[in-house]
Design a protein around this motif. Structure first.
Motif, mmCIF file in Angstrom:
data_model
loop_
_atom_site.group_PDB
_atom_site.id
_atom_site.type_symbol
_atom_site.label_atom_id
_atom_site.label_comp_id
_atom_site.label_asym_id
_atom_site.label_seq_id
_atom_site.Cartn_x
_atom_site.Cartn_y
_atom_site.Cartn_z
ATOM 1 N N ARG A 1 -1.843 0.882 -8.311
ATOM 2 C CA ARG A 1 -1.867 -0.575 -8.399
ATOM 3 C C ARG A 1 -2.093 -0.944 -9.852
ATOM 4 O O ARG A 1 -2.662 -0.171 -10.630
ATOM 5 C CB ARG A 1 -2.967 -1.156 -7.512
ATOM 6 C CG ARG A 1 -4.341 -0.731 -7.958
ATOM 7 C CD ARG A 1 -5.400 -1.154 -6.984
ATOM 8 N NE ARG A 1 -6.666 -0.600 -7.455
ATOM 9 C CZ ARG A 1 -7.811 -1.222 -7.390
ATOM 10 N NH1 ARG A 1 -7.887 -2.424 -6.849
ATOM 11 N NH2 ARG A 1 -8.904 -0.664 -7.832
ATOM 12 N N ASP B 1 0.802 -1.227 0.000
ATOM 13 C CA ASP B 1 0.000 0.000 0.000
ATOM 14 C C ASP B 1 0.835 1.278 0.000
ATOM 15 O O ASP B 1 0.280 2.375 -0.093
ATOM 16 C CB ASP B 1 -0.949 0.014 1.199
ATOM 17 C CG ASP B 1 -2.114 -0.943 1.030
ATOM 18 O OD1 ASP B 1 -2.384 -1.366 -0.118
ATOM 19 O OD2 ASP B 1 -2.763 -1.275 2.039
ATOM 20 N N ARG C 1 -4.911 3.732 -6.028
ATOM 21 C CA ARG C 1 -5.477 2.865 -4.994
ATOM 22 C C ARG C 1 -6.722 3.528 -4.412
ATOM 23 O O ARG C 1 -6.707 4.724 -4.116
ATOM 24 C CB ARG C 1 -4.448 2.620 -3.896
ATOM 25 C CG ARG C 1 -3.300 1.768 -4.370
ATOM 26 C CD ARG C 1 -2.363 1.445 -3.224
ATOM 27 N NE ARG C 1 -1.252 0.673 -3.735
ATOM 28 C CZ ARG C 1 -1.250 -0.651 -3.823
ATOM 29 N NH1 ARG C 1 -2.272 -1.351 -3.420
ATOM 30 N NH2 ARG C 1 -0.199 -1.282 -4.319
ATOM 31 N N PRO C 2 -7.787 2.756 -4.255
ATOM 32 C CA PRO C 2 -9.047 3.328 -3.768
ATOM 33 C C PRO C 2 -8.928 4.024 -2.413
ATOM 34 O O PRO C 2 -9.586 5.038 -2.176
ATOM 35 C CB PRO C 2 -9.983 2.121 -3.665
ATOM 36 C CG PRO C 2 -9.364 1.058 -4.496
ATOM 37 C CD PRO C 2 -7.893 1.334 -4.546
ATOM 38 N N GLN C 3 -8.077 3.517 -1.542
ATOM 39 C CA GLN C 3 -7.973 4.108 -0.205
ATOM 40 C C GLN C 3 -7.390 5.522 -0.222
ATOM 41 O O GLN C 3 -7.467 6.232 0.769
ATOM 42 C CB GLN C 3 -7.174 3.203 0.749
ATOM 43 C CG GLN C 3 -5.733 2.987 0.363
ATOM 44 C CD GLN C 3 -5.507 1.723 -0.433
ATOM 45 O OE1 GLN C 3 -6.304 1.364 -1.286
ATOM 46 N NE2 GLN C 3 -4.406 1.033 -0.162
ATOM 47 N N TYR C 4 -6.809 5.919 -1.352
ATOM 48 C CA TYR C 4 -6.223 7.256 -1.437
ATOM 49 C C TYR C 4 -7.101 8.251 -2.187
ATOM 50 O O TYR C 4 -6.715 9.398 -2.357
ATOM 51 C CB TYR C 4 -4.849 7.190 -2.111
ATOM 52 C CG TYR C 4 -3.835 6.360 -1.368
ATOM 53 C CD1 TYR C 4 -3.747 6.391 0.016
ATOM 54 C CD2 TYR C 4 -2.956 5.540 -2.060
ATOM 55 C CE1 TYR C 4 -2.818 5.624 0.691
ATOM 56 C CE2 TYR C 4 -2.020 4.771 -1.392
ATOM 57 C CZ TYR C 4 -1.955 4.819 -0.021
ATOM 58 O OH TYR C 4 -1.028 4.063 0.645
ATOM 59 N N GLN C 5 -8.249 7.839 -2.663
ATOM 60 C CA GLN C 5 -9.035 8.699 -3.542
ATOM 61 C C GLN C 5 -9.457 10.016 -2.891
ATOM 62 O O GLN C 5 -9.544 11.034 -3.569
ATOM 63 C CB GLN C 5 -10.241 7.964 -4.098
ATOM 64 C CG GLN C 5 -11.305 7.624 -3.092
ATOM 65 C CD GLN C 5 -12.432 6.816 -3.708
ATOM 66 O OE1 GLN C 5 -12.331 6.360 -4.834
ATOM 67 N NE2 GLN C 5 -13.498 6.647 -2.964
ATOM 68 N N ASP C 6 -9.684 10.039 -1.589
ATOM 69 C CA ASP C 6 -10.120 11.272 -0.919
ATOM 70 C C ASP C 6 -8.986 12.267 -0.697
ATOM 71 O O ASP C 6 -9.229 13.435 -0.429
ATOM 72 C CB ASP C 6 -10.772 10.948 0.432
ATOM 73 C CG ASP C 6 -12.073 10.190 0.279
ATOM 74 O OD1 ASP C 6 -12.680 10.272 -0.809
ATOM 75 O OD2 ASP C 6 -12.483 9.505 1.236
ATOM 76 N N ARG C 7 -7.766 11.787 -0.799
ATOM 77 C CA ARG C 7 -6.605 12.668 -0.575
ATOM 78 C C ARG C 7 -5.533 12.415 -1.631
ATOM 79 O O ARG C 7 -4.338 12.392 -1.345
ATOM 80 C CB ARG C 7 -6.076 12.485 0.836
ATOM 81 C CG ARG C 7 -5.785 11.070 1.210
ATOM 82 C CD ARG C 7 -5.491 10.922 2.710
ATOM 83 N NE ARG C 7 -5.170 9.543 3.012
ATOM 84 C CZ ARG C 7 -3.933 9.052 3.071
ATOM 85 N NH1 ARG C 7 -2.908 9.832 2.885
ATOM 86 N NH2 ARG C 7 -3.742 7.781 3.348
ATOM 87 N N TRP C 8 -5.972 12.231 -2.859
ATOM 88 C CA TRP C 8 -5.091 11.822 -3.952
ATOM 89 C C TRP C 8 -3.929 12.788 -4.165
ATOM 90 O O TRP C 8 -2.772 12.370 -4.231
ATOM 91 C CB TRP C 8 -5.906 11.634 -5.225
ATOM 92 C CG TRP C 8 -5.120 11.130 -6.376
ATOM 93 C CD1 TRP C 8 -4.960 11.726 -7.589
ATOM 94 C CD2 TRP C 8 -4.354 9.911 -6.442
ATOM 95 N NE1 TRP C 8 -4.157 10.952 -8.397
ATOM 96 C CE2 TRP C 8 -3.772 9.839 -7.716
ATOM 97 C CE3 TRP C 8 -4.105 8.877 -5.539
ATOM 98 C CZ2 TRP C 8 -2.959 8.783 -8.118
ATOM 99 C CZ3 TRP C 8 -3.292 7.831 -5.946
ATOM 100 C CH2 TRP C 8 -2.732 7.790 -7.218
#
Length: 175
Positions: A75, A70, A104-111
């Protein structure tokens, strides 16, 4: 000079490497498929099929490593092989691989923060960026460098850019 340029263009046209660009101003030329192949060719000696298979297996191992970690902003969601690798030739120029990298989806809010943080880490290690856009592109560039791992035998392509070509030629989805 102009006569030499016209002579060169005629030689490229008669060899099938360029053609006049349709719906563009007179004097506008574009590469043909053969011209793009020439532009991408190398003077390096061909590799054995086994070497190509080994490099592809190593590449897929790096895909798994990147996807499992991660710490990478991107990815790999698709890997497609095409070109001479799919023939029965014993010698290959290289192994053509098209990949789709996705955030990565977990970073979409703070890309943008993630991209800039990875660029800041690279700067600490000595990487220099001349433009802001280079900072934003660093995470993708670093992922591609890791995947290619300096292998001359691998030719990495962007799947989205090659999709039109891949719709018309043999290819195999590996991942």
């Amino acid at each position: 000079d102009r006569p030499a340029t016209e002579e060169l263009l005629e030689a490229l046209r008669s060899s099938g490497y360029v053609g006049k660009a349709p719906r563009k101003p007179a004097g506008t030329w574009r590469n043909t498929i053969a011209g793009n192949a020439l532009a991408n060719s190398t003077a390096a000696k061909p590799i054995r099929r086994q070497t190509g298979q080994d490099r592809l297996a190593e590449f897929l191992g790096r895909v798994r490593l990147l996807n499992a970690d991660d710490a990478w902003a991107y990815r790999v969601t698709k890997v497609v092989v095409f070109g001479s690798y799919l023939t029965d030739k014993s010698r290959l120029g290289d192994v053509d691989v098209a990949i789709r990298l996705e955030p990565r989806p977990q970073y979409q809010d703070r890309w943008s923060e993630v991209l800039l943080a990875q660029a800041a880490e690279a700067e600490k290690r000595g990487t220099r960026f001349s433009r802001f856009v280079d900072r934003l592109g660093w995470a993708e560039r670093e992922a591609k460098r890791f995947l290619k791992s300096r292998s001359r035998s691998l030719s990495l392509h962007h799947l989205k850019r090659e999709q039109v070509l891949l719709n018309r030629i043999p290819h195999r989805v590996l991942f």
